[in-house]
Write an enzyme that holds these catalytic residues in place. Structure first.
Site, PDB file in Angstrom:
ATOM      1  N   ASP A  18       0.914  -1.061  -0.093  1.00 51.20           N
ATOM      2  CA  ASP A  18       0.011   0.012  -0.144  1.00 51.20           C
ATOM      3  C   ASP A  18       0.670   1.185  -0.055  1.00 51.20           C
ATOM      4  O   ASP A  18       0.524   2.313  -0.660  1.00 51.20           O
ATOM      5  CB  ASP A  18      -0.772  -0.083   1.179  1.00 51.20           C
ATOM      6  CG  ASP A  18      -2.214   0.922   0.973  1.00 51.20           C
ATOM      7  OD1 ASP A  18      -2.202   1.633   0.069  1.00 51.20           O
ATOM      8  OD2 ASP A  18      -3.056   1.076   1.962  1.00 51.20           O
ATOM      9  N   CYS A 242      -4.364   4.772  -2.102  1.00 51.76           N
ATOM     10  CA  CYS A 242      -5.117   3.862  -3.198  1.00 51.76           C
ATOM     11  C   CYS A 242      -5.063   4.794  -4.296  1.00 51.76           C
ATOM     12  O   CYS A 242      -5.772   5.666  -4.430  1.00 51.76           O
ATOM     13  CB  CYS A 242      -6.307   3.482  -2.657  1.00 51.76           C
ATOM     14  SG  CYS A 242      -7.243   2.490  -3.902  1.00 51.76           S
ATOM     15  N   ASN A 251      -1.125   6.081   4.593  1.00 54.24           N
ATOM     16  CA  ASN A 251      -1.210   5.278   5.502  1.00 54.24           C
ATOM     17  C   ASN A 251      -0.905   5.792   6.848  1.00 54.24           C
ATOM     18  O   ASN A 251      -0.125   6.772   6.940  1.00 54.24           O
ATOM     19  CB  ASN A 251      -0.507   3.939   5.203  1.00 54.24           C
ATOM     20  CG  ASN A 251      -1.084   2.968   4.206  1.00 54.24           C
ATOM     21  OD1 ASN A 251      -1.862   2.235   4.348  1.00 54.24           O
ATOM     22  ND2 ASN A 251      -0.269   3.102   3.176  1.00 54.24           N
TER      23      ASN A 251
END
Length: 320
Positions: A18, A242, A251
């Protein structure tokens, strides 16, 4: 005094999946393998090392299988790989992966944008994915993206998430991952959903994956832990987001989560090593460091043991 947070939760570092999704620079297979090994050496108990997403859509994931093949079976026991189809599981398993995170979205609109199919279609394929994982004595998580809000549909009802978590086609999954994909949730909201999943769905480990878009990444993570999550995700320096969710940013920082929770394996020296690793990696990628704890560790308040004193070398491998 250690000030270790109770109840306890482990960190899974997702920098290499991610974290890298929105970066414009590739990391070589060798660099990714070095990063996995350094994270493990410093004590990070769990790592998400990459994704089976199409390389034309997420170019930074193109060498994921090469990373899997370069790691030992023992190292891979602590590593997870993002998958979205049974075929992904089969290919990753053939390369040596044994821990899989099968991702779908609570909202159909995001599932279509992210995976190219409806949520129902992703659920329908889940039993085959589970079978592939179990065939190699592996384990597979059910990961529910957009568990709180969707960039296209807005607020996602808790009942929608619970329906997916309770779906019989998820039988055989070892964990359920609840994702604040956009970082728009607040602590009370996170606590409510995590508590309901714990109480109303099949008994599995609960994982919380949060983003820090609105500055509540650590607060939401702590709320998730208090409500029953025992594995939480973070990325070095707050890297990531994303590419298929407008409005998503980095994050929650691994450093910030660790500084807040103080697991027993974390010491000022190992924390300094993580800060050093993070700073070098982010500089290499040309990305900003969003971790408040990392910034604090470089302050001049050297009487505080968690500050990296100018005359003290961090516990990081030379050359990384």
């Amino acid at each position: 005094m250690s000030f270790t947070l109770e109840p306890h939760a482990e960190l899974r570092d997702v920098t290499l999946r991610d974290g890298l999704q929105l970066t414009g620079k590739m990391l070589s297979t060798e660099r990714k393998v070095e990063t996995v090994r350094e994270l493990l050496r410093l004590g990070v108990p769990s790592i998400e090392l990459g994704s089976m997403a199409r390389a034309d859509l997420v170019p930074t994931m193109a060498n994921t299988l090469e990373v899997v093949q370069a790691l030992t079976a023992e190292e891979l026991q602590k590593c997870w790989i993002w998958v979205a189809t049974p075929g992904h599981v089969a290919k990753a398993a053939a390369a040596g992966a044994r821990n899989f995170q099968y991702c779908l979205s609570a909202s159909d609109s995001h599932n279509q944008a992210n995976i190219g199919r409806s949520t129902y279609a992703s659920l329908a394929a889940l039993p085959e994915a589970v079978a592939h994982a179990l065939a190699v004595d592996g384990q597979i998580q059910l990961c529910i993206a957009t568990s709180f809000t969707c960039p296209f549909e807005g607020i996602v009802p808790e009942e929608r998430v619970l329906a997916i978590a309770n779906d019989p086609r998820a039988e055989g999954t070892c964990d359920v991952v609840i994702c604040d994909t956009l970082g728009q949730a607040v602590p009370a909201q996170v606590a409510s959903l995590i508590s309901r999943v714990r109480e109303e769905s099949p008994a599995r480990r609960i994982v919380y994956h949060g983003h820090d878009t609105w500055g509540l990444g650590v607060a939401n993570t702590l709320a998730a832990i208090a409500a029953g999550a025992t594995l939480v995700d973070g990325a070095l320096g707050g890297l990531g987001g994303c590419p298929f969710a407008p409005g998503a940013s980095g994050n929650t920082s691994s450093e910030d989560i660790l500084f807040a929770t103080r697991p027993e394996w974390l010491s000022p020296a190992t924390f300094g090593g993580l800060v050093d690793l993070s700073e070098k990696l982010l500089a290499e990628l040309g990305e900003p460091n969003r971790s408040k704890s990392a910034q604090g560790a470089r302050s001049k308040a050297e009487a505080f043991e968690w500050v990296i004193a100018s005359d003290r070398e961090p516990a990081c491998v030379k050359g990384l």
